[in-house]
Design a protein around this motif. Structure first.
Motif, PDB file in Angstrom:
ATOM      1  N   TYR A 118       0.816  -1.216   0.000  1.00 31.83           N
ATOM      2  CA  TYR A 118       0.000   0.000   0.000  1.00 31.83           C
ATOM      3  C   TYR A 118       0.858   1.279   0.000  1.00 31.83           C
ATOM      4  N   ALA A 145      -7.890   1.869   0.069  1.00 30.79           N
ATOM      5  CA  ALA A 145      -7.232   0.939  -0.844  1.00 30.79           C
ATOM      6  C   ALA A 145      -7.902  -0.421  -0.773  1.00 30.79           C
ATOM      7  N   SER A 147      -7.133  -4.385  -1.928  1.00 28.87           N
ATOM      8  CA  SER A 147      -6.109  -5.313  -2.390  1.00 28.87           C
ATOM      9  C   SER A 147      -6.718  -6.682  -2.635  1.00 28.87           C
ATOM     10  N   HIS A 182       1.114   0.406   8.241  1.00 31.50           N
ATOM     11  CA  HIS A 182       1.666   1.141   7.104  1.00 31.50           C
ATOM     12  C   HIS A 182       1.692   2.666   7.238  1.00 31.50           C
ATOM     13  N   PRO A 200      -7.966   0.224   4.608  1.00 33.91           N
ATOM     14  CA  PRO A 200      -7.696  -0.847   3.645  1.00 33.91           C
ATOM     15  C   PRO A 200      -8.849  -1.839   3.554  1.00 33.91           C
ATOM     16  N   ILE A 209      -4.126  -4.137  -6.746  1.00 33.49           N
ATOM     17  CA  ILE A 209      -4.481  -3.062  -5.806  1.00 33.49           C
ATOM     18  C   ILE A 209      -5.028  -1.866  -6.577  1.00 33.49           C
ATOM     19  N   LEU A 211      -5.550   1.994  -5.071  1.00 35.07           N
ATOM     20  CA  LEU A 211      -5.453   2.908  -3.927  1.00 35.07           C
ATOM     21  C   LEU A 211      -5.856   4.296  -4.399  1.00 35.07           C
ATOM     22  N   ASN A 289      -0.116  -6.142  -6.033  1.00 37.29           N
ATOM     23  CA  ASN A 289       0.456  -6.208  -4.688  1.00 37.29           C
ATOM     24  C   ASN A 289       1.550  -7.262  -4.555  1.00 37.29           C
TER      25      ASN A 289
END
Length: 309
Positions: A118, A145, A147, A182, A200, A209, A211, A289
């Motif tokens: 991320y 985001a 994923s 993160h 997330p 991903i 974002l 990712n």
């Protein structure tokens, strides 16, 4: 001259497997792996890491710290794919496109920490804008985001691909305590004064991903508009091999972002979507990712560290 010896510690995990698959056919280096019975033997792992030229750590954070502590050979160089050392002193951040000097720093480093998946998108979008003075350092950043479930490691893969896969949710937001690991990394390398709010989620797809970071133009430096933000990103990444900025005329035609669009690559695609009527801008990053967000980034850093000086 002997080929460099590369040891992958944790080559049975998701990231390690991808790196191993990419390296095992190469004839310009030697790949050191341990038999299954020795992978958890601290003595054998220490011997292997101290015998290597470059060790790639694909381990949980605590195990990565233990592996580094076991290094006695000063010639051993390390790429750590965990989050154990991402804000630690003495480690070079392994995002080559971060600025013009970063590839040289990585190439010369003994300790390189791979970016988080991320943060790769967040820093890739925000750092150039902050450095250019277009985005205030104290802007209240909030980002979302999504994923692929492989970002959750083996437990998430088992949830979506194991016997109970039919019960796995199509979409799940997590990190609702707003204490995800993160944001400190994002704050430091994006150059922000405050910890960003980060939300997330996992979708029912294996990897990829999207974002996004929404911005309000009224909160930016006076006179800043979306076209300036786009131009800044386009200049920063011009000529880079793995980061592309979508042309403004193309973003106007985009009605959705596909998180799986760049799967299987080490590329990242950035977008700037502008609504002038409401004074809103949406920054976006799409990448794999397991590619630019993990194994692909490690291999990119490995290439820099192996390059002749």
């Amino acid at each position: 001259m002997a080929s460099p010896l590369v040891f992958i510690d944790g080559d049975q995990g998701t990231t390690g497997l991808h790196i191993h698959e990419r390296l095992r056919e190469r004839n310009d280096l030697q790949l050191l792996t341990l038999p299954a019975a020795e992978r958890k033997d601290p003595r054998r792992r220490a011997e292997a890491i101290n015998a290597s030229d470059i060790a790639i750590l694909c381990l949980p954070d605590a195990a990565a710290r233990e592996a580094v502590a076991a290094i006695e050979n000063p010639a051993v160089r390390v790429i750590d794919a965990s989050s154990a050392h991402r804000t630690a002193p003495g480690w070079v951040y392994g995002f080559p496109e971060m600025d013009a000097e970063q590839p040289q720093r990585i190439a010369a480093a003994h300790r390189v920490t791979n970016p988080g998946c991320y943060p790769t998108g967040a820093i890739g979008l925000l750092r150039p804008l902050v450095q250019a003075g277009l985005l205030p350092r104290d802007y209240p950043i909030a980002m979302h985001a999504v994923s692929g479930y492989s970002g959750g490691g083996r437990p998430a893969v088992e949830q979506y691909e194991g016997p109970s896969a039919a019960q796995a949710p199509a979409f799940q937001v997590y990190g609702t305590a707003l204490a995800h690991k993160h944001p400190p990394e994002m704050q430091r390398y994006a150059g922000l004064d405050h910890r960003p709010v980060f939300v997330p989620a996992y979708g029912a797809f294996r990897q990829g991903i999207v974002l996004t970071v929404p911005l309000e133009l009224r909160l930016l430096a006076p006179g800043t508009d979306g076209k300036q933000l786009h131009a800044c990103l386009a200049r920063h990444y011009a000529g880079t091999a793995h980061v592309q900025v979508i042309a403004l005329e193309d973003t106007q035609a985009l009605t959705h972002l596909n998180p799986q669009e760049l799967n299987g690559t080490n590329d990242m695609r950035l977008g700037v979507f502008i609504n002038e009527e409401h004074g809103h801008v949406l920054l976006s990053a799409v990448f794999d990712n397991l590619g630019k967000g993990a194994s692909g980034a490690a291999l990119q850093n490995l290439e820099l560290m192996l390059a002749p000086t």
